[in-house]
Design an enzyme around this catalytic site. Structure first.
Site, short mmCIF file in Angstrom:
data_model
loop_
_atom_site.label_atom_id
_atom_site.label_comp_id
_atom_site.label_asym_id
_atom_site.label_seq_id
_atom_site.Cartn_x
_atom_site.Cartn_y
_atom_site.Cartn_z
N GLN A 255 0.83 -1.20 0.00
CA GLN A 255 0.00 0.00 0.00
C GLN A 255 0.87 1.25 0.00
O GLN A 255 0.61 2.20 -0.73
CB GLN A 255 -0.92 0.00 1.23
CG GLN A 255 -1.95 1.10 1.20
CD GLN A 255 -2.85 0.97 -0.02
OE1 GLN A 255 -3.38 -0.07 -0.30
NE2 GLN A 255 -2.99 2.04 -0.79
N HIS A 258 2.21 2.93 -3.22
CA HIS A 258 1.31 3.60 -4.17
C HIS A 258 1.62 5.08 -4.31
O HIS A 258 1.61 5.62 -5.40
CB HIS A 258 -0.15 3.43 -3.72
CG HIS A 258 -0.83 2.26 -4.35
ND1 HIS A 258 -0.94 2.10 -5.70
CD2 HIS A 258 -1.43 1.18 -3.80
CE1 HIS A 258 -1.59 0.97 -5.96
NE2 HIS A 258 -1.88 0.39 -4.83
N GLU A 322 -10.44 1.58 2.98
CA GLU A 322 -10.68 1.11 1.62
C GLU A 322 -10.40 -0.40 1.56
O GLU A 322 -11.24 -1.17 1.13
CB GLU A 322 -9.73 1.86 0.67
CG GLU A 322 -9.86 1.44 -0.78
CD GLU A 322 -8.72 2.02 -1.63
OE1 GLU A 322 -7.73 2.56 -1.06
OE2 GLU A 322 -8.81 1.92 -2.87
N HIS A 323 -9.21 -0.80 2.02
CA HIS A 323 -8.85 -2.22 2.09
C HIS A 323 -8.69 -2.62 3.55
O HIS A 323 -8.00 -1.93 4.30
CB HIS A 323 -7.50 -2.50 1.40
CG HIS A 323 -7.45 -2.04 -0.03
ND1 HIS A 323 -6.90 -0.83 -0.39
CD2 HIS A 323 -7.87 -2.63 -1.18
CE1 HIS A 323 -6.99 -0.70 -1.72
NE2 HIS A 323 -7.56 -1.77 -2.21
N ASP A 356 -6.22 -6.63 -5.91
CA ASP A 356 -5.82 -5.55 -6.82
C ASP A 356 -5.80 -6.04 -8.26
O ASP A 356 -6.01 -5.28 -9.20
CB ASP A 356 -4.44 -5.02 -6.46
CG ASP A 356 -4.45 -4.20 -5.18
OD1 ASP A 356 -5.54 -3.74 -4.79
OD2 ASP A 356 -3.38 -4.02 -4.56
N HIS A 415 -53.75 14.81 -7.57
CA HIS A 415 -53.29 13.43 -7.35
C HIS A 415 -54.47 12.53 -7.03
O HIS A 415 -54.56 11.40 -7.49
CB HIS A 415 -52.28 13.38 -6.19
CG HIS A 415 -50.89 13.81 -6.55
ND1 HIS A 415 -50.60 15.09 -6.95
CD2 HIS A 415 -49.71 13.12 -6.59
CE1 HIS A 415 -49.30 15.18 -7.21
NE2 HIS A 415 -48.74 14.00 -7.00
#
Lengths: 429, 429
Positions: A255, A258, A322-323, A356, A415
């Site tokens: 991670q 990145h 996220e992960h 991934d 209506h």
């Protein structure tokens, strides 16, 4: 990594906060580019491509011969690997297609939903030194399965005006042939507003730098949808005593590499595992080609000792990663504790890089705490669900009086009339 | 209504355009209110309630005794009508709950998704002369079914500081007990940021005036999700020769009475049906209590004659209406032609007001052309889908080599390492 031992719960909020960036200047710049492309179309695209990508293009559209050349220049081993990933992603996303039952809510009143592919979608793939072809699989495969009629791809050219062959190979493999050499905020603008060359789409997907992210945020105001809001990528690893420090370290680093802004968090109820994982991180870091980037990310990262596995999950749910990797032999038992996360990796052999690339799950996931209120990309991201209903005469007679009473109470007489006029016509028969 | 006969396709884009409004001043004002509430919390809420709702409240929270009083002051007939609607809405939305299968994409590689309710959600119900309790059913029922743990409701008080009993009855019926007397942009701000009294939520649902809509748009930048972007309500009716003019007119009017900015469109391939529907509109309009509002909406509305039913659907798909009524005895046959719409009403007895109140479908739908890229509110709107994956040792051995090749090609060495270190450990066993 910053070590934190048994922080009191009052301190958790600060520990789960992501860094905030001042965005006023960025917004102004990106809005200027958007307006320029909206007004000047292709002309603006060529201008910004020359300015930012340092290449004066003659054509934005990638030609068939460029695609053909790419087919032959990708190695057989990479082709095979991509094919394996494609098969798994396809299998998992195809399973997400649901045909829903027609529900008769009251006799004569039938309701149902139908999944319909979004007509026109645009995918964005960032440039840079490495070709991020895996994201093409993650977006292109569900787009095709969803039945989107027009799928276009924008990705920036290199200084020679070319697109990396692996990008073209992956795009061609999933059936995307409308590929345009354009990147950055100008690519998002082109897909949102359309140019002479690039068709307008209804929804835009894909990752990107801060310019791309801001552009995606802004074009929503003009009616184009986006996959989800974005922030730096992140992982949270929960390790108990059965976690394996060298594995944990490898996941944290995958991670961290990145980007310098990547968020990496390790929580554990075992001080020894925590300690050993941290020294493994140092060891493995030394030999990484992207060592400098990873090191920067690790400076903002945290290793947190907590009192119990349950507390680890409580923290993780507050962070909403996220992960989420559950580094434990009992990971499956813990799965029920997950309340907020994008994608969860269970056990010591489920590394994040599996998801991934090739396990079959999607890697386009909510960051920045958005896992609290967003799902990752799936087949449904490329579809709308349209509701249908059909009332028979009997059906309207069954629920009509209730509608009349409710419409009257909401002071919406017309209506009510729409029901009354129909019920009266049935009385007269 | 403006009549248009056989417009050439080049003219369709203009006919499908919704009116645009300048929003700069509105944005500034709403942003100011948001910032004020973020900083001054309850104090700001009390201030704006006094300013906009003309009442100096002592308490924001609706007390149990207020709810108890409401229970007895709603008529039995309205209670029964609401109960019928609740049962249908519950039945249809419960059917949307899916438990998905575990997919083994490769031997030893299992992937699945789990629906998890969004922890904290906020519902907004506008004020005004009439109590819009039906929207409480449409939002509260799926929120409960989705398993949201905290569901709060904000709605503005009247000048006496009270909430209409029908609102409190409907809220109580669906199990919502945290009700706050606050409306407008300040209500949205309170739910997005939290105050001393009003809890912060992760996602905000519900309709509102331009201040509410703008506030919902702006708070997304601070991480709060919303149901969908909003615009004025709209209906498109497709009528063929088997449509019934008086029914068609009643449906057009039930949309027109919503507001002066409502969008009402009739398309038909039958000139006589079109003509008769227009004179029915004039006739029915005369006796409406909201005649003035409906008349204004009709001034901007269009009745369009086209060459065939297929062309009618082509036009409708380009317009992407919130509500699509297919006024035809063959409506079910035509259903497959619908590509872009929020909710579809099939046949002469499926009036829009059925779906607005009691058929079971949701009435919170995409307007303003958003039906091209958004679905209406459903059970899923209150949930996230979390993906899970579990690889066995064998599973990692099966797909690991493909991951290594792909990670290497994307120049992400640490991603590769996370696999290699695990595969190596298995070789050594």
């Amino acid at each position: 990594m910053k070590k934190v031992e048994n922080p009191p719960k009052e301190a958790w909020l600060a520990l789960t906060k992501r860094p905030q960036f001042e965005q006023e200047e960025l917004t102004k710049l990106v809005q200027f580019i958007l307006n320029d492309v909206k007004r000047n179309k292709d002309k603006a695209i060529f201008k910004y491509t020359e300015k930012f990508d340092k290449v004066a293009l003659q054509e934005l559209f990638v030609s068939t011969s460029e695609i053909d050349t790419a087919m032959t220049s990708v190695s057989e081993s990479l082709k095979q690997a991509i094919n394996i990933a494609k098969a798994n992603i396809e299998k998992f996303h195809a399973s997400q297609n649901s045909v829903e039952a027609v529900i008769e809510t009251t006799e004569g009143v039938s309701c149902w939903r139908k999944n319909v592919g979004i007509d026109k979608v645009g995918l964005y793939i960032p440039g840079g030194s490495a070709p991020l072809f895996s994201t093409i699989l993650m977006l292109g495969i569900p787009a095709k399965l969803a039945g989107c009629k027009e799928i276009i791809l924008c990705t920036p050219p290199n200084k020679e005006g070319n697109i990396h062959p692996a990008i073209l190979y992956a795009a061609n493999l999933v059936g995307i042939t409308k590929i345009f050499k354009v990147g950055g905020a100008q690519a998002i603008a082109a897909m949102a507003y359309g140019t002479e060359t690039i068709p307008q789409v209804y929804k835009i997907f894909g990752p990107g730098n801060q310019f791309v992210t801001k552009a995606k945020e802004l074009i929503q105001q003009d009616g184009t949808a986006i996959d989800m809001p974005a922030g730096p990528s992140e992982v949270l690893v929960i390790a108990d005593t059965s976690g394996i420090p060298s594995f944990i370290a490898s996941d944290l680093l995958s991670q961290a590499e990145h980007g310098a802004d990547s968020q990496v968090i390790l929580v554990s109820n075992d001080a020894a595992i925590l300690e050993q994982s941290l020294s493994e991180v140092q060891k493995q870091l030394e030999v990484l080609p992207r060592k400098e980037i990873a090191q920067k990310a690790l400076e903002n990262s945290k290793a947190i000792l907590l009192r119990s596995v349950e507390e680890c999950f409580e923290f993780s749910n507050q962070y909403a990663p996220e992960h989420l990797i559950i580094a434990s032999e009992n990971a499956s038992d813990y799965a029920a504790l997950v309340q907020n996360a994008g994608s969860v990796f269970l056990g010591n052999y489920s590394c994040e890089s599996a998801g991934d690339y090739a396990s079959g799950t999607n890697h386009t996931l909510p960051t920045n705490g958005y896992a609290k209120n967003h799902s990752g990309v799936s087949l449904e991201s490329f579809q709308k669900k349209i509701t249908f209903q059909k009332l028979t005469k009997q059906g309207l007679q069954n629920i009509g009086p209730a509608i009349e009473i409710m419409a009257e109470a909401e002071e919406l007489q017309a209506h009510k009339n729409a029901v009354t006029i129909r019920l009266n016509s049935l009385k007269n028969v």
